[in-house]
Write a protein that holds these residues in place. Structure first.
Motif, mmCIF file in Angstrom:
data_model
loop_
_atom_site.group_PDB
_atom_site.id
_atom_site.type_symbol
_atom_site.label_atom_id
_atom_site.label_comp_id
_atom_site.label_asym_id
_atom_site.label_seq_id
_atom_site.Cartn_x
_atom_site.Cartn_y
_atom_site.Cartn_z
ATOM 1 N N UNK A 1 -14.318 -28.693 -33.837
ATOM 2 C CA UNK A 1 -15.184 -28.922 -32.681
ATOM 3 C C UNK A 1 -16.625 -28.813 -32.926
ATOM 4 N N UNK A 2 -17.182 -28.638 -34.371
ATOM 5 C CA UNK A 2 -18.439 -28.401 -34.543
ATOM 6 C C UNK A 2 -19.235 -27.793 -33.623
ATOM 7 N N UNK B 1 -11.770 -32.326 -39.864
ATOM 8 C CA UNK B 1 -12.395 -32.853 -38.756
ATOM 9 C C UNK B 1 -13.736 -31.967 -38.412
ATOM 10 N N UNK B 2 -14.525 -32.580 -37.434
ATOM 11 C CA UNK B 2 -15.837 -31.853 -37.171
ATOM 12 C C UNK B 2 -16.415 -31.522 -38.376
ATOM 13 N N UNK B 3 -17.109 -30.245 -38.339
ATOM 14 C CA UNK B 3 -17.610 -29.890 -39.474
ATOM 15 C C UNK B 3 -16.846 -29.684 -40.796
ATOM 16 N N UNK C 1 -6.788 -31.282 -33.970
ATOM 17 C CA UNK C 1 -7.207 -31.965 -34.932
ATOM 18 C C UNK C 1 -7.106 -33.457 -34.986
ATOM 19 N N UNK C 2 -6.159 -33.933 -33.786
ATOM 20 C CA UNK C 2 -5.954 -35.474 -33.759
ATOM 21 C C UNK C 2 -7.102 -35.866 -32.668
ATOM 22 N N UNK C 3 -7.972 -36.476 -33.061
ATOM 23 C CA UNK C 3 -9.081 -36.784 -31.997
ATOM 24 C C UNK C 3 -8.611 -38.170 -31.406
ATOM 25 N N UNK C 4 -7.461 -38.106 -30.571
ATOM 26 C CA UNK C 4 -7.229 -39.184 -29.877
ATOM 27 C C UNK C 4 -6.667 -38.848 -28.640
ATOM 28 N N UNK D 1 0.068 -35.671 -38.285
ATOM 29 C CA UNK D 1 -0.527 -37.031 -37.636
ATOM 30 C C UNK D 1 -1.898 -36.807 -37.829
ATOM 31 N N UNK D 2 -2.527 -35.643 -37.819
ATOM 32 C CA UNK D 2 -4.034 -35.519 -37.716
ATOM 33 C C UNK D 2 -4.695 -35.921 -39.040
#
Length: 368
Positions: A34-35, A193-195, A286-289, A335-336
């Motif tokens: 999520x940073x 993902x994120x950071x 983690x799957x940013x969709x 998938x992520x």
């Protein structure tokens, strides 16, 4: 689900919901999807809206509800929300960095009751943990938090994000988990993902994934019911388990628990979904969709009809070697990780080294 159910897009049972109850966090971890920072984020669902969302989730089923963040203990109403959920029959667990757990907080968790907490500890060495988590004293505070939770009678699992940096310390992490009286150790295989995107140089290679997942299998056999292991973001562990069981005719004898049981590797949109701090629904954190948003659509409608979830539930949509793999049902590939590597969440899992029978010029084996 059967193959026919996959193709007909029947709505599967919802087993787990991870809810980012807040994005705010008191640490600054290197891998944070999520940073997150220690700042107030606009648009978080207020208490009453959280209650309505819980009611909406109950229209679908009674999944285990994971309250996470950021750091969920930074929300002043966290125990109100947890209590509301438990009073309506949901099992509630909490994902935390552990640094804010005092004796009073631990007692409040027991009162809800929080069934289990997952505390993030990535290194058994204080200096390395503090550096990874971005704060001096993070290790000491997390260990103290675990001890307070245990004294209050709250079960604890240790969550560890695994990279090249801490892979050599897996035995140390296991020993720490045992010393702290944890009921489980959950290794999270990094998804960049994120950071976490900045950790590309220390991301595990496919063969290193394979070695660590086999280490987990071996340790589960060794420790049996004393502690359970559940690798996360590593769906090919299901394939490894089946292979190892076939080779040795021995099964994993870990602690039976609805929290630790796994029916499929990648559960994104199948038995699991993620809710962000602003109500955005995803297959996992983690799957940013986006599958939908509970502020514009009902949770039951998103779960049943989202185009994203419909695609993820139909295994015939999988591409590359995942699409022809004889283990595609129990595994499914991450998938992520596919999305981060290729921009297509239906592409092959990039960190699995297994070559399906169909890719070896042989006739595909029967589906597992």
């Amino acid at each position: 689900m059967t193959e026919a159910a996959d193709k007909n897009h029947l709505t599967p049972d919802l087993k787990l919901v991870a809810w980012e109850i807040t994005k705010r966090c008191n640490l600054f971890c290197d891998h944070c999807r999520a940073a997150a920072t220690d700042a107030n984020y606009e648009g978080e669902l207020p208490t009453e809206e959280c209650f309505r969302l819980i009611d909406s989730i109950l229209e679908v089923g009674k999944p285990i509800l994971i309250l996470t963040g950021g750091e969920p203990l930074l929300r002043s109403d966290i125990f109100q929300i947890g209590k509301y959920a438990t009073e309506r029959g949901l099992r509630v667990v909490l994902g935390t960095n552990g640094t804010l757990i005092t004796s009073e907080v631990a007692a409040a968790m027991k009162e809800v009751p929080i069934s289990r907490i997952g505390v993030s500890i990535d290194f058994p060495i204080p200096k390395l943990q503090d550096e990874f988590r971005g704060k001096v004293g993070a290790f000491e505070a997390a260990v103290a938090g675990v001890q307070e939770a245990r004294r209050a009678g709250v079960d604890v699992q240790i969550n560890s994000t695994i990279t090249k940096m801490n892979a050599p310390h897996l035995d140390g992490l296991l020993n720490l988990a045992l010393d702290l009286g944890a009921v489980a150790l959950h290794p999270f295989m990094l998804v960049p993902t994120g950071r976490g995107k900045d950790l590309a140089e220390v991301e595990l290679l496919p063969q290193e994934h394979e070695q660590i997942l086999n280490w987990i299998y071996d340790k589960q056999l060794q420790f049996g019911n004393r502690i359970s292991f559940k690798p996360t973001d590593a769906p090919h562990y299901m394939r490894i388990t089946l292979q190892r069981q076939k080779e040795s005719a021995k099964g994993v004898t870990g602690r039976p628990s609805t929290l630790d049981s796994a029916t499929r590797g990648c559960l994104a949109g199948v038995g699991f979904c993620f809710i962000s701090h602003v109500g955005r629904i995803q297959g996992c954190g983690y799957l940013n969709v986006e599958a939908g948003n509970v502020r514009s659509e009902s949770f039951p409608k998103i779960w049943a009809d989202s185009p994203l979830f419909t695609e993820l539930r139909d295994l015939s949509n999988l591409k590359g070697k995942c699409g022809v793999c004889e283990y595609r049902r129990p595994c499914g590939g991450c998938r992520a990780r596919a999305y981060e590597a290729t921009g297509d969440y239906l592409e092959a899992e990039p960190y699995c080294m297994y070559q399906p029978v169909a890719r070896r010029g042989s006739r595909p084996a029967c589906k597992v």
